[in-house]
Design an enzyme around this catalytic site. Structure first.
Site, PDB file in Angstrom:
ATOM      1  N   ASP A 111     -19.717  26.700  50.073  1.00 39.18           N
ATOM      2  CA  ASP A 111     -19.824  26.369  48.648  1.00 39.18           C
ATOM      3  C   ASP A 111     -20.436  27.582  47.960  1.00 39.18           C
ATOM      4  O   ASP A 111     -21.615  27.865  48.118  1.00 39.18           O
ATOM      5  CB  ASP A 111     -20.711  25.123  48.486  1.00 39.18           C
ATOM      6  CG  ASP A 111     -21.009  24.797  47.024  1.00 39.18           C
ATOM      7  OD1 ASP A 111     -20.488  25.482  46.124  1.00 39.18           O
ATOM      8  OD2 ASP A 111     -21.782  23.840  46.795  1.00 39.18           O
ATOM      9  N   TRP A 155     -27.698  20.670  46.854  1.00 39.20           N
ATOM     10  CA  TRP A 155     -26.226  20.692  46.940  1.00 39.20           C
ATOM     11  C   TRP A 155     -25.782  20.699  48.394  1.00 39.20           C
ATOM     12  O   TRP A 155     -24.834  19.992  48.764  1.00 39.20           O
ATOM     13  CB  TRP A 155     -25.639  21.883  46.188  1.00 39.20           C
ATOM     14  CG  TRP A 155     -25.935  21.865  44.718  1.00 39.20           C
ATOM     15  CD1 TRP A 155     -26.599  22.828  44.002  1.00 39.20           C
ATOM     16  CD2 TRP A 155     -25.588  20.839  43.765  1.00 39.20           C
ATOM     17  NE1 TRP A 155     -26.675  22.457  42.688  1.00 39.20           N
ATOM     18  CE2 TRP A 155     -26.077  21.249  42.510  1.00 39.20           C
ATOM     19  CE3 TRP A 155     -24.915  19.623  43.865  1.00 39.20           C
ATOM     20  CZ2 TRP A 155     -25.913  20.488  41.360  1.00 39.20           C
ATOM     21  CZ3 TRP A 155     -24.759  18.849  42.720  1.00 39.20           C
ATOM     22  CH2 TRP A 155     -25.252  19.294  41.483  1.00 39.20           C
ATOM     23  N   LYS A 170     -20.262  27.905  36.770  1.00 39.05           N
ATOM     24  CA  LYS A 170     -21.449  28.708  37.028  1.00 39.05           C
ATOM     25  C   LYS A 170     -21.220  30.192  36.733  1.00 39.05           C
ATOM     26  O   LYS A 170     -22.134  30.865  36.299  1.00 39.05           O
ATOM     27  CB  LYS A 170     -21.927  28.528  38.466  1.00 39.05           C
ATOM     28  CG  LYS A 170     -22.235  27.085  38.859  1.00 39.05           C
ATOM     29  CD  LYS A 170     -23.544  26.590  38.297  1.00 39.05           C
ATOM     30  CE  LYS A 170     -23.704  25.076  38.343  1.00 39.05           C
ATOM     31  NZ  LYS A 170     -23.524  24.477  39.677  1.00 39.05           N
TER      32      LYS A 170
HETATM   33  C1  LIG Z   1     -23.579  23.105  40.355  1.00 44.88           C
HETATM   34  C2  LIG Z   1     -23.337  23.129  41.799  1.00 44.88           C
HETATM   35  C3  LIG Z   1     -22.622  22.112  42.456  1.00 44.88           C
HETATM   36  C4  LIG Z   1     -22.085  20.893  41.722  1.00 44.88           C
HETATM   37  O1  LIG Z   1     -21.028  21.269  40.966  1.00 44.88           O
HETATM   38  P1  LIG Z   1     -20.160  20.204  40.133  1.00 44.88           P
HETATM   39  O2  LIG Z   1     -19.029  21.049  39.673  1.00 44.88           O
HETATM   40  O3  LIG Z   1     -21.039  19.694  39.049  1.00 44.88           O
HETATM   41  O4  LIG Z   1     -19.738  19.131  41.061  1.00 44.88           O
HETATM   42  C5  LIG Z   1     -22.422  22.219  43.804  1.00 44.88           C
HETATM   43  N1  LIG Z   1     -22.883  23.262  44.498  1.00 44.88           N
HETATM   44  C6  LIG Z   1     -23.577  24.259  43.918  1.00 44.88           C
HETATM   45  C7  LIG Z   1     -24.065  25.392  44.736  1.00 44.88           C
HETATM   46  C8  LIG Z   1     -23.818  24.220  42.551  1.00 44.88           C
HETATM   47  O5  LIG Z   1     -24.514  25.207  41.963  1.00 44.88           O
END
Ligand SMILES: *Cc1c(COP(=O)(O)O)cnc(C)c1O
Length: 354
Positions: free
Chosen positions: A166, A99, A190
C-alpha cells in the site's frame, strides 16, 4: 491570503492542475462538453485514461510485464482486493499503524493473515527491523509510508515471496523499483489527484490462482482485461491524476521531486530537532518525508502557536487524534516556501515563549 495546505488527504495538488481542471469542467479541450458530462467511452476520455496509465508507467519506470489500472473503492478496498486475489493459504503482514492493521484485518476475513512484525508496542513510532518473513506465505503485505504516525520504510523488505504494498501516501514521491513488487496500490488523494480513483500496478499473471470465486468488482482479471473500463471509471479523478502526472513529468519526474521532498523534510525535521519547544515522536531513521509528526510539550505555548499558524494561513497541521500534536503533510505539490513559513513560526515561538 495565501493558504499553506498541509492536509494529510485529500491534499494539495499543483495550482496549474487546479487551473486546467477547472477549465475542463466548463469545456474539455474545446469539444463543448464538460469533462463531467462526457461518456467514458468517448474517444476523448479513452485517450485521457490511456495517457494516465502510460504516464504512470513512464514516470515510475514500470517495466514490461506489469499492468496499470485505475479502480474505485479507495485504498481501503485495496486491502480486500489484495486478499481476494492473492490469499490462498496464508499471508504475512507487517503492522506499522492503523492502515496496515486494517489491511491485515480484511485479509483475515478470507484466511490466515499473520502479523509477522509490528511496532504497536511503541505506538507505531518506528519501522520494525530484523524480522523473519515466512517463505511459505502467499505474499508479504506492508505499507510504505504510515500517513498517521509519520514513519516510512527507507528500505523495503526483501523476500522471495511476492511483495504487496500500500503506497497510498508516498507513491510518486521517491524512486522505487517496481520490479520488486507483485502488486502496488495507492488511493489517488494523497499525492496524485482527487479522491475517487485508486491506482493498481500489477504483475502480469500473478493473480487468479486462489481458486476463489471473486466478486467481479474485486477481481483483478476482468478489471485489467477491460483496461480500467469494466464499469464507469471515476472520470474526473483519473483526469486530474493525468494532469498531475504531466506536471511531474514536465518538471523532471520522480527523481526531481524526490530531491525537493528531501529538502523540505530536512528543513522541517532540522527545526523540530533544533527547537527546544518541539519534539519528534518517531525514530529518526524512520521519519516520513511525507507526513512529519511533532509534539509541543507546554499547553499554554500550544494555544499561542495555534493562533500563530492560523494567522499565517497554515491549514491542516493538527495531528491525528491517535498521536496528538501536529502533523505536517508535505506531499509533492507543497512548495518549500510553505515549509519555510512554518519553520519561521516555530523559531519565532521559541524566541517569544522559549
Ligand atoms: C489514506 C490511506 C488509506 C485509506 O485510503 P482510502 O482511499 O480512504 O480508502 C490507506 N492506506 C494509506 C497508507 C493511507 O494513507
Amino acid at each position: 491570503m495565501k493558504i499553506h495546505n498541509y492536509s494529510a488527504g485529500p491534499c494539495i495538488l499543483p495550482q496549474e492542475v487546479f487551473q486546467e481542471a477547472s477549465q475542463s469542467v466548463i469545456d474539455f479541450n474545446g469539444v463543448g462538453l464538460s469533462i463531467l458530462e462526457m461518456s467514458h467511452r468517448s474517444p476523448e476520455f479513452v485517450e485521457v485514461m490511456e495517457e494516465a496509465r502510460n504516464l504512470v508507467k513512464e514516470v515510475l519506470n514500470v517495466p514490461e510485464g506489469y499492468d496499470v489500472v485505475f479502480l474505485q473503492g479507495g485504498a481501503s478496498l485495496g486491502f480486500s482486493i489484495a486478499a481476494f486475489n492473492y490469499l490462498k493459504n496464508k499471508a504475512a503482514y507487517i503492522n506499522t499503524g492503523s492502515w496496515a492493521g486494517k489491511a491485515a484485518k480484511e485479509a483475515k476475513r478470507l484466511g490466515a493473515a499473520d502479523i509477522i512484525a509490528s511496532s504497536e508496542d511503541k505506538n507505531f513510532s518506528y519501522i520494525p527491523k530484523n524480522y523473519e518473513v515466512p517463505t511459505d506465505a502467499d505474499y508479504l503485505h506492508f505499507t510504505s509510508n504510515n500517513t498517521i504516525f509519520g514513519t516510512q520504510f527507507k528500505n523495503f523488505p526483501t523476500s522471495n515471496i511476492p511483495l504487496i504494498c500500500d503506497m497510498s501516501s508516498d507513491i510518486f514521491s521517491r524512486t522505487i523499483n517496481v520490479s520488486d513488487f507483485t502488486m502496488i496500490y495507492a488511493g489517488a488523494q494523497k499525492n496524485l489527484g482527487p479522491a475517487g480513483a485508486t491506482l493498481y500496478i500489477v504483475k502480469k499473471d500473478s493473480y487468479g490462482k486462489t481458486g476463489r470465486d471473486i466478486p467481479v468488482m474485486l477481481d483483478l482479471g476482468p478489471q485489467i482485461r477491460k483496461d480500467s473500463m469494466y464499469n464507469t471509471p471515476p472520470v474526473f479523478s483519473v483526469y486530474v491524476a493525468m494532469l498531475t502526472l504531466r506536471w511531474l513529468k514536465k518538471n523532471g519526474g520522480v527523481s526531481w521531486i524526490e530531491k525537493i521532498n528531501q529538502q523540505k523534510a530536512d528543513l522541517l525535521y532540522g527545526e523540530i530537532d533544533r527547537n527546544s519547544l518541539f519534539a519528534g515522536p518517531v525514530a529518526k531513521e524512520d521519519r516520513s518525508n511525507m507526513n512529519a509528526t511533532f509534539l509541543l510539550g507546554n499547553e499554554d505555548v500550544k494555544s499561542t502557536f495555534d493562533e500563530m499558524w492560523k494567522a499565517a494561513g497554515i491549514s491542516g497541521i493538527k495531528g491525528h487524534r491517535s498521536v496528538g500534536g501536529y502533523r505536517a503533510s508535505m506531499y509533492n505539490a507543497l512548495p518549500i516556501e510553505s515549509v519555510q513559513v512554518l519553520v519561521d513560526l516555530m523559531k519565532e515561538l521559541e524566541r517569544t515563549k522559549g
